[in-house]
Design a protein around this motif. Sequence first.
Motif, PDB file in Angstrom:
ATOM      1  N   MET A  18     -28.677 -31.859 -77.383  1.00  0.00           N
ATOM      2  CA  MET A  18     -28.219 -30.874 -78.369  1.00  0.00           C
ATOM      3  C   MET A  18     -28.567 -31.342 -79.775  1.00  0.00           C
ATOM      4  SD  MET A  18     -24.622 -29.539 -76.605  1.00  0.00           S
ATOM      5  CE  MET A  18     -23.697 -30.116 -77.929  1.00  0.00           C
ATOM      6  N   ILE A  19     -28.367 -32.609 -80.050  1.00  0.00           N
ATOM      7  CA  ILE A  19     -28.686 -33.166 -81.374  1.00  0.00           C
ATOM      8  C   ILE A  19     -30.184 -33.047 -81.651  1.00  0.00           C
ATOM      9  CG2 ILE A  19     -28.808 -35.325 -82.695  1.00  0.00           C
ATOM     10  CD1 ILE A  19     -26.103 -36.069 -81.267  1.00  0.00           C
ATOM     11  N   MET A  20     -30.999 -33.390 -80.657  1.00  0.00           N
ATOM     12  CA  MET A  20     -32.448 -33.327 -80.838  1.00  0.00           C
ATOM     13  C   MET A  20     -32.933 -31.882 -81.005  1.00  0.00           C
ATOM     14  SD  MET A  20     -33.223 -36.423 -80.980  1.00  0.00           S
ATOM     15  CE  MET A  20     -34.982 -36.505 -80.881  1.00  0.00           C
ATOM     16  N   GLY A  21     -32.137 -30.924 -80.535  1.00  0.00           N
ATOM     17  CA  GLY A  21     -32.505 -29.525 -80.665  1.00  0.00           C
ATOM     18  C   GLY A  21     -32.214 -28.940 -82.040  1.00  0.00           C
ATOM     19  N   CYS A  22     -31.531 -29.699 -82.872  1.00  0.00           N
ATOM     20  CA  CYS A  22     -31.238 -29.229 -84.231  1.00  0.00           C
ATOM     21  C   CYS A  22     -32.501 -29.331 -85.082  1.00  0.00           C
ATOM     22  CB  CYS A  22     -30.113 -30.055 -84.854  1.00  0.00           C
ATOM     23  SG  CYS A  22     -28.520 -29.814 -84.057  1.00  0.00           S
ATOM     24  N   ASP A  23     -32.815 -28.247 -85.766  1.00  0.00           N
ATOM     25  CA  ASP A  23     -34.032 -28.210 -86.567  1.00  0.00           C
ATOM     26  C   ASP A  23     -33.809 -28.606 -88.028  1.00  0.00           C
ATOM     27  OD1 ASP A  23     -35.631 -27.336 -84.423  1.00  0.00           O
ATOM     28  OD2 ASP A  23     -34.983 -25.264 -84.759  1.00  0.00           O
ATOM     29  N   THR A  24     -32.573 -28.486 -88.500  1.00  0.00           N
ATOM     30  CA  THR A  24     -32.290 -28.785 -89.902  1.00  0.00           C
ATOM     31  C   THR A  24     -31.049 -29.662 -90.001  1.00  0.00           C
ATOM     32  OG1 THR A  24     -30.848 -26.865 -90.196  1.00  0.00           O
ATOM     33  CG2 THR A  24     -33.212 -26.521 -90.598  1.00  0.00           C
ATOM     34  N   LEU A  28     -27.460 -29.740 -87.812  1.00  0.00           N
ATOM     35  CA  LEU A  28     -26.895 -30.990 -87.314  1.00  0.00           C
ATOM     36  C   LEU A  28     -25.446 -31.149 -87.768  1.00  0.00           C
ATOM     37  CD1 LEU A  28     -27.434 -33.532 -85.696  1.00  0.00           C
ATOM     38  CD2 LEU A  28     -28.331 -34.582 -87.768  1.00  0.00           C
ATOM     39  N   ARG A  29     -25.185 -30.842 -89.040  1.00  0.00           N
ATOM     40  CA  ARG A  29     -23.798 -30.913 -89.545  1.00  0.00           C
ATOM     41  C   ARG A  29     -22.908 -29.892 -88.840  1.00  0.00           C
ATOM     42  NH1 ARG A  29     -26.644 -31.713 -94.395  1.00  0.00           N
ATOM     43  NH2 ARG A  29     -26.426 -29.503 -94.940  1.00  0.00           N
ATOM     44  N   MET A  30     -23.445 -28.691 -88.603  1.00  0.00           N
ATOM     45  CA  MET A  30     -22.688 -27.657 -87.918  1.00  0.00           C
ATOM     46  C   MET A  30     -22.335 -28.120 -86.504  1.00  0.00           C
ATOM     47  SD  MET A  30     -23.797 -23.769 -86.943  1.00  0.00           S
ATOM     48  CE  MET A  30     -24.983 -24.362 -85.753  1.00  0.00           C
ATOM     49  N   LEU A  31     -23.292 -28.706 -85.803  1.00  0.00           N
ATOM     50  CA  LEU A  31     -23.047 -29.222 -84.459  1.00  0.00           C
ATOM     51  C   LEU A  31     -21.998 -30.322 -84.484  1.00  0.00           C
ATOM     52  CD1 LEU A  31     -23.689 -29.405 -81.441  1.00  0.00           C
ATOM     53  CD2 LEU A  31     -25.575 -30.965 -82.039  1.00  0.00           C
ATOM     54  N   ALA A  32     -22.101 -31.235 -85.434  1.00  0.00           N
ATOM     55  CA  ALA A  32     -21.134 -32.325 -85.542  1.00  0.00           C
ATOM     56  C   ALA A  32     -19.723 -31.780 -85.757  1.00  0.00           C
ATOM     57  CB  ALA A  32     -21.525 -33.274 -86.677  1.00  0.00           C
ATOM     58  N   CYS A  33     -19.596 -30.787 -86.630  1.00  0.00           N
ATOM     59  CA  CYS A  33     -18.280 -30.186 -86.888  1.00  0.00           C
ATOM     60  C   CYS A  33     -17.744 -29.480 -85.644  1.00  0.00           C
ATOM     61  CB  CYS A  33     -18.347 -29.211 -88.057  1.00  0.00           C
ATOM     62  SG  CYS A  33     -18.565 -30.038 -89.641  1.00  0.00           S
ATOM     63  N   ALA A  34     -18.609 -28.778 -84.936  1.00  0.00           N
ATOM     64  CA  ALA A  34     -18.184 -28.085 -83.715  1.00  0.00           C
ATOM     65  C   ALA A  34     -17.745 -29.087 -82.651  1.00  0.00           C
ATOM     66  CB  ALA A  34     -19.317 -27.209 -83.188  1.00  0.00           C
ATOM     67  N   MET A  35     -18.484 -30.174 -82.513  1.00  0.00           N
ATOM     68  CA  MET A  35     -18.136 -31.204 -81.536  1.00  0.00           C
ATOM     69  C   MET A  35     -16.821 -31.872 -81.907  1.00  0.00           C
ATOM     70  SD  MET A  35     -21.948 -32.756 -80.962  1.00  0.00           S
ATOM     71  CE  MET A  35     -21.588 -33.983 -79.738  1.00  0.00           C
ATOM     72  N   MET A  36     -16.636 -32.133 -83.203  1.00  0.00           N
ATOM     73  CA  MET A  36     -15.397 -32.761 -83.650  1.00  0.00           C
ATOM     74  C   MET A  36     -14.198 -31.844 -83.398  1.00  0.00           C
ATOM     75  SD  MET A  36     -14.614 -34.733 -87.233  1.00  0.00           S
ATOM     76  CE  MET A  36     -14.960 -33.326 -88.247  1.00  0.00           C
ATOM     77  N   THR A  37     -14.365 -30.552 -83.695  1.00  0.00           N
ATOM     78  CA  THR A  37     -13.293 -29.591 -83.471  1.00  0.00           C
ATOM     79  C   THR A  37     -12.933 -29.531 -81.993  1.00  0.00           C
ATOM     80  OG1 THR A  37     -13.961 -28.303 -85.387  1.00  0.00           O
ATOM     81  CG2 THR A  37     -12.637 -27.169 -83.751  1.00  0.00           C
ATOM     82  N   SER A  38     -13.940 -29.496 -81.146  1.00  0.00           N
ATOM     83  CA  SER A  38     -13.687 -29.465 -79.702  1.00  0.00           C
ATOM     84  C   SER A  38     -13.004 -30.743 -79.232  1.00  0.00           C
ATOM     85  CB  SER A  38     -15.002 -29.286 -78.932  1.00  0.00           C
ATOM     86  OG  SER A  38     -15.528 -28.015 -79.162  1.00  0.00           O
TER      87      SER A  38
END
Length: 66
Positions: A18-24, A28-38
């Motif tokens: 999922m991290i490697m699939g981030c283009d910007t 990446l920050r959005m994914l990190a926040c979503a993972m942290m919230t979960s």
Amino acid sequence: MLDIEKKAKNYLRSMDRMIMGCDTEEELRMLACAMMTSAVTILEQQIGPRGTKKLLEGTIEKRYQK
């Protein structure tokens, strides 16, 4: 290797994909926040709000000690 260790490695591989699939950096920050919230939601369900707070505070203290 224990079954739980195998599962953890598989979960980490999935997160790496999922991290490697981030283009910007924004994605990446959005994914990190979503993972942290979960993660916080899961912890609150498993160990309660007080346990979660204690765990997170301990983690932050250890990570950012001077």
